[in-house]
Write a protein that holds these residues in place. Structure first.
Motif, short mmCIF file in Angstrom:
data_model
loop_
_atom_site.label_atom_id
_atom_site.label_comp_id
_atom_site.label_asym_id
_atom_site.label_seq_id
_atom_site.Cartn_x
_atom_site.Cartn_y
_atom_site.Cartn_z
N GLU A 1 0.83 -1.21 0.00
CA GLU A 1 0.00 0.00 0.00
C GLU A 1 0.87 1.26 0.00
O GLU A 1 0.55 2.24 -0.68
CB GLU A 1 -0.93 0.01 1.22
CG GLU A 1 -2.05 -1.01 1.16
CD GLU A 1 -3.04 -0.72 0.04
OE1 GLU A 1 -3.16 0.46 -0.37
OE2 GLU A 1 -3.69 -1.66 -0.44
N ARG B 1 1.44 4.26 -3.09
CA ARG B 1 1.11 5.67 -2.84
C ARG B 1 2.30 6.61 -2.91
O ARG B 1 2.12 7.82 -2.86
CB ARG B 1 0.43 5.79 -1.47
CG ARG B 1 -0.99 5.24 -1.45
CD ARG B 1 -1.56 5.20 -0.03
NE ARG B 1 -3.00 4.98 -0.06
CZ ARG B 1 -3.58 3.80 -0.26
NH1 ARG B 1 -2.82 2.73 -0.44
NH2 ARG B 1 -4.90 3.69 -0.28
N LEU C 1 1.02 10.03 4.06
CA LEU C 1 0.71 8.62 3.79
C LEU C 1 -0.16 8.03 4.89
O LEU C 1 -1.07 7.23 4.62
CB LEU C 1 2.01 7.82 3.65
CG LEU C 1 2.81 8.11 2.38
CD1 LEU C 1 4.21 7.51 2.47
CD2 LEU C 1 2.09 7.56 1.14
N GLN D 1 -3.65 9.16 4.14
CA GLN D 1 -4.21 8.44 3.00
C GLN D 1 -4.66 7.03 3.39
O GLN D 1 -5.74 6.58 3.01
CB GLN D 1 -3.20 8.37 1.86
CG GLN D 1 -2.95 9.68 1.14
CD GLN D 1 -2.05 9.51 -0.08
OE1 GLN D 1 -1.90 8.41 -0.60
NE2 GLN D 1 -1.46 10.60 -0.52
N ASN E 1 -6.34 14.88 -3.99
CA ASN E 1 -6.33 14.29 -2.65
C ASN E 1 -7.38 14.96 -1.76
O ASN E 1 -8.07 14.29 -0.99
CB ASN E 1 -4.95 14.41 -2.01
CG ASN E 1 -3.94 13.46 -2.62
OD1 ASN E 1 -4.31 12.46 -3.23
ND2 ASN E 1 -2.66 13.77 -2.47
#
Length: 330
Positions: free
Chosen positions: A16, A20, A32, A35, A174
């Motif tokens: 993951e 990203r 991060l 996210q 984002n």
């Protein structure tokens, strides 16, 4: 020896994080962490920081530790997180997508897809192949030939996409994903500069341009801002409740991207046969009616009244005449 579930969880977290980490800007562990949180993956910030340290040692990831928070990004020619199981057909679709998008999206956005396109090109090369054996040099010949048999062509005069400032698209997208307020520094088409706090509601591509649909703080109507005119963008830590009365698909159907306000009219006009033949194949609306009159057609259709419609009609010059509009009740 660590337990198997812990090992699996650590591996999934690494994947993951690798997915990203961007190529063309640095991202911090805090970003991060946010996210992953919005994706439903709950991990301690320190866990993510430790994982990033290990990943930067094992992969081609640049770690900027000159100041805190540290920044991470893939190195310029890093292969990134490759896709070793792409089939011939999947590789072909990616290559066709690259051809179609090359002149539609800013170069910075295309570069963010480089890892995928490179893997697809490798699979379709004469010596293509991967560890799983899904693609071979002999098996992909027809797919490679197909790339020279199809092409996406523009319906208008081709234009190069306007340049979007570094980091703007990533910040805007984002914030849109996470329903966060955006602080923008924006210069409109007239050159007037303004700062504002906006609620991002949608992104739309029109030709080679990208547009942000948003609401200014303190207002309940939507505005459309061109991404290439945004000088800087910063996402807030504050979130907002997405308005229930806004629907991007309906907003588009109401003609707002064509500079309309949703007003529907019954449009009637005459057009020379040579210029209007395509309207028999691609109607203006589902209720379009056509009547042959002499050397032309009489067209009637329900459409949204927009500036784009006016430009379209004027584009036919003298081939279009007797234009009438009837307002329809809402």
């Amino acid at each position: 020896m660590p337990k198997r579930p812990d090992t699996l969880e650590t591996t999934l977290l690494a994947v993951e994080l690798l997915r990203r980490i961007p190529r063309h800007r640095k991202i911090s562990a805090v970003e991060l962490h946010e996210q992953l949180k919005h994706a439903g993956i709950e991990r301690e910030l320190r866990t993510i920081q430790r994982q990033l340290e290990k990943l930067s040692e094992q992969f081609d990831i640049e770690r900027d530790d000159r100041s805190k928070p540290f920044g991470y990004r893939w190195k310029e020619r890093a292969s990134g997180l490759s896709l070793p199981v792409l089939s011939e057909q999947e590789s072909l679709m990616l290559m066709l997508a690259e051809q179609h998008l090359r002149h539609l999206l800013p170069s910075s956005l295309m570069q963010s897809m480089d890892g995928f396109f490179q893997q697809a090109r490798a699979n379709l090369s004469p010596h293509g192949g991967n560890a799983t054996g899904n693609v071979t040099g002999r098996g992909n010949r027809r797919e490679r030939e197909w790339l020279n048999k199809v092409r996406v062509v523009s319906t208008t005069q081709p234009l190069l996409p306007p340049k979007i400032r570094p980091g703007v698209f990533e910040t805007v997208s984002n914030a849109l994903y996470a329903n966060r307020w955006l602080a923008l520094d924006y210069k409109n088409a007239a050159g007037k500069r303004k700062t504002a706090s906006v609620m991002p509601l949608g992104l739309a591509q029109q030709g080679v341009r990208l547009y942000l649909v948003c609401r200014y703080e303190g207002y309940d109507n939507e505005r459309i801002l061109a991404l290439h005119r945004i000088l800087s963008a910063e996402a807030s830590v504050h979130t907002f409740e997405r308005p229930r009365d806004f629907d991007l698909q309906r907003y588009d159907a109401d003609g707002h991207f064509g500079f309309g306000d949703g007003k529907r009219i019954r449009l009637m006009f005459r057009i020379a046969k040579e210029a209007g033949l395509h309207l028999l194949e691609s109607p203006l609306s589902s209720d379009q009616q056509v009547r042959e009159v002499g050397d032309g057609f009489e067209i009637s259709a329900t459409v949204v009244e927009t500036a784009q419609l006016e430009w379209w009609l004027r584009g036919f010059g003298e081939a279009v005449g007797e234009v009438r509009r009837e307002a329809l009740s809402m």
